[in-house]
Design a protein around this motif. Structure first.
Motif, PDB file in Angstrom:
ATOM      1  N   ILE A  15       0.807  -1.222   0.000  1.00 27.07           N
ATOM      2  CA  ILE A  15       0.000   0.000   0.000  1.00 27.07           C
ATOM      3  C   ILE A  15       0.842   1.274   0.000  1.00 27.07           C
ATOM      4  O   ILE A  15       0.290   2.376   0.028  1.00 27.07           O
ATOM      5  CB  ILE A  15      -0.975   0.024   1.199  1.00 27.07           C
ATOM      6  CG1 ILE A  15      -0.215   0.128   2.530  1.00 27.07           C
ATOM      7  CG2 ILE A  15      -1.874  -1.201   1.184  1.00 27.07           C
ATOM      8  CD1 ILE A  15      -1.139   0.342   3.716  1.00 27.07           C
ATOM      9  N   SER A  18       0.054   3.811  -2.845  1.00 23.25           N
ATOM     10  CA  SER A  18      -1.225   4.478  -2.639  1.00 23.25           C
ATOM     11  C   SER A  18      -1.109   5.557  -1.564  1.00 23.25           C
ATOM     12  O   SER A  18      -1.631   6.668  -1.720  1.00 23.25           O
ATOM     13  CB  SER A  18      -2.294   3.461  -2.249  1.00 23.25           C
ATOM     14  OG  SER A  18      -3.520   4.096  -1.963  1.00 23.25           O
ATOM     15  N   GLY A  83      -9.116  -0.017   3.002  1.00 20.44           N
ATOM     16  CA  GLY A  83      -9.343   0.466   1.648  1.00 20.44           C
ATOM     17  C   GLY A  83      -8.590  -0.368   0.635  1.00 20.44           C
ATOM     18  O   GLY A  83      -7.562  -0.961   0.956  1.00 20.44           O
ATOM     19  N   GLU A  84      -9.105  -0.428  -0.572  1.00 18.39           N
ATOM     20  CA  GLU A  84      -8.405  -1.065  -1.677  1.00 18.39           C
ATOM     21  C   GLU A  84      -7.412  -0.049  -2.222  1.00 18.39           C
ATOM     22  O   GLU A  84      -7.808   1.091  -2.524  1.00 18.39           O
ATOM     23  CB  GLU A  84      -9.416  -1.482  -2.744  1.00 18.39           C
ATOM     24  CG  GLU A  84      -8.858  -2.403  -3.826  1.00 18.39           C
ATOM     25  CD  GLU A  84      -8.032  -1.666  -4.844  1.00 18.39           C
ATOM     26  OE1 GLU A  84      -6.988  -2.206  -5.269  1.00 18.39           O
ATOM     27  OE2 GLU A  84      -8.406  -0.530  -5.217  1.00 18.39           O
ATOM     28  N   GLN A  86      -5.796   0.960  -4.930  1.00 16.11           N
ATOM     29  CA  GLN A  86      -6.021   1.796  -6.103  1.00 16.11           C
ATOM     30  C   GLN A  86      -7.185   2.760  -5.886  1.00 16.11           C
ATOM     31  O   GLN A  86      -7.111   3.937  -6.258  1.00 16.11           O
ATOM     32  CB  GLN A  86      -6.266   0.927  -7.333  1.00 16.11           C
ATOM     33  CG  GLN A  86      -5.019   0.178  -7.808  1.00 16.11           C
ATOM     34  CD  GLN A  86      -5.250  -0.557  -9.115  1.00 16.11           C
ATOM     35  OE1 GLN A  86      -6.389  -0.762  -9.540  1.00 16.11           O
ATOM     36  NE2 GLN A  86      -4.175  -0.962  -9.765  1.00 16.11           N
ATOM     37  N   CYS A  87      -8.262   2.275  -5.284  1.00  8.97           N
ATOM     38  CA  CYS A  87      -9.394   3.153  -4.989  1.00  8.97           C
ATOM     39  C   CYS A  87      -9.018   4.183  -3.926  1.00  8.97           C
ATOM     40  O   CYS A  87      -9.400   5.357  -4.015  1.00  8.97           O
ATOM     41  CB  CYS A  87     -10.592   2.336  -4.524  1.00  8.97           C
ATOM     42  SG  CYS A  87     -11.336   1.319  -5.801  1.00  8.97           S
ATOM     43  N   TRP A  93      -8.425   6.786   2.356  1.00  5.97           N
ATOM     44  CA  TRP A  93      -8.512   5.608   3.217  1.00  5.97           C
ATOM     45  C   TRP A  93      -9.490   5.860   4.356  1.00  5.97           C
ATOM     46  O   TRP A  93      -9.507   6.948   4.933  1.00  5.97           O
ATOM     47  CB  TRP A  93      -7.143   5.293   3.821  1.00  5.97           C
ATOM     48  CG  TRP A  93      -6.099   4.888   2.836  1.00  5.97           C
ATOM     49  CD1 TRP A  93      -5.285   5.707   2.110  1.00  5.97           C
ATOM     50  CD2 TRP A  93      -5.743   3.554   2.472  1.00  5.97           C
ATOM     51  NE1 TRP A  93      -4.451   4.962   1.312  1.00  5.97           N
ATOM     52  CE2 TRP A  93      -4.711   3.639   1.511  1.00  5.97           C
ATOM     53  CE3 TRP A  93      -6.200   2.288   2.866  1.00  5.97           C
ATOM     54  CZ2 TRP A  93      -4.121   2.522   0.941  1.00  5.97           C
ATOM     55  CZ3 TRP A  93      -5.619   1.172   2.291  1.00  5.97           C
ATOM     56  CH2 TRP A  93      -4.589   1.289   1.342  1.00  5.97           C
TER      57      TRP A  93
END
Length: 227
Positions: A15, A18, A83-84, A86-87, A93
């Motif tokens: 992560i 991100s 959270g995913e 990429q999203c 988050w």
């Protein structure tokens, strides 16, 4: 207050990209993001920095990071992130944060950047270690779901020979892990008085001086005692 010293963020490697994309908007002189397992390899850095950590494997792992920050005379914030990647890079988050009040004030611009649009859209879970407790609790709760999928769908398809007794074993293992975690956190947070860093929703009508994380741990302990 925007951090003026170095900021070190330790989190799971998957992560980091991100997280970096969300933090690029904050004017931090020196921001370093490293995998959570690398804290033992960090050289001596200037004082007055900020350590952010997420993804601790245990309470002891969290305490090791907290000890490192204290030895460096740094502020320390621990996080629980949902959270995913990429999203989350686009939308932010869902996060809980915890630490001393001075550390939260120092870290607030970074937390606001990580959270969904708007300031203070994150949960102040309690004092040091509260967010790590919530993250560990979440992992324990999700693990049986992940493992049960492997039992019921071993090859991606429903199995008529699935061993349902393994599902009961997974549930037992989950409960056996939850109780000592709650005990550990309640011991860590004993005697604290909570003052929320910012106004936040309180759907369970907790007294204002009670940590959300400690209240959850106490609820689970009582559930065990009644079962």
């Amino acid at each position: 207050m925007t951090p003026s010293g170095p900021v070190l963020f330790l989190a799971p490697a998957a992560i980091l990209e991100s997280l970096q994309s969300r933090l690029n908007t904050v004017p931090v002189p020196q921001l370093m993001l490293l995998p959570i397992g690398m804290q033992s390899q960090i050289p001596t850095l200037p004082t007055d920095g900020l350590l952010l950590t997420a993804g601790h494997a245990s309470v002891e792992h969290y305490l090791s990071s907290a000890h490192w920050a204290h030895s460096q005379k740094w502020q320390h914030i621990d996080l629980a992130l949902v959270g995913e990647p990429q999203c989350a890079a686009q939308l932010g988050w869902m996060l809980a944060a915890s630490g001393e009040p001075t550390a939260l004030a120092y870290a607030a611009p970074l937390l606001d950047a990580l959270a969904p649009a708007g300031s203070a859209n994150w949960l102040h879970a309690g004092g040091p270690g509260a967010a790590s407790f919530l993250a560990l609790l979440q992992n324990i709760m999700l693990q049986p779901l992940i493992e049960s999928w492997k039992v019921i769908f071993p090859n991606g398809k429903p199995s008529p020979k699935a061993d349902l007794s393994k599902l009961a074993e997974l549930q037992t293992t989950q409960w056996q892990a939850l109780y000592p975690l709650c005990q550990q956190y309640l011991a860590l947070s004993q005697g604290r008085v909570h003052h929320a860093f910012h106004p936040q929703l309180n759907p369970f009508q907790l007294p204002t001086h009670i940590e959300p994380a400690a209240a959850l741990a106490q609820f689970l302990i009582q559930f065990f005692q009644k079962s």
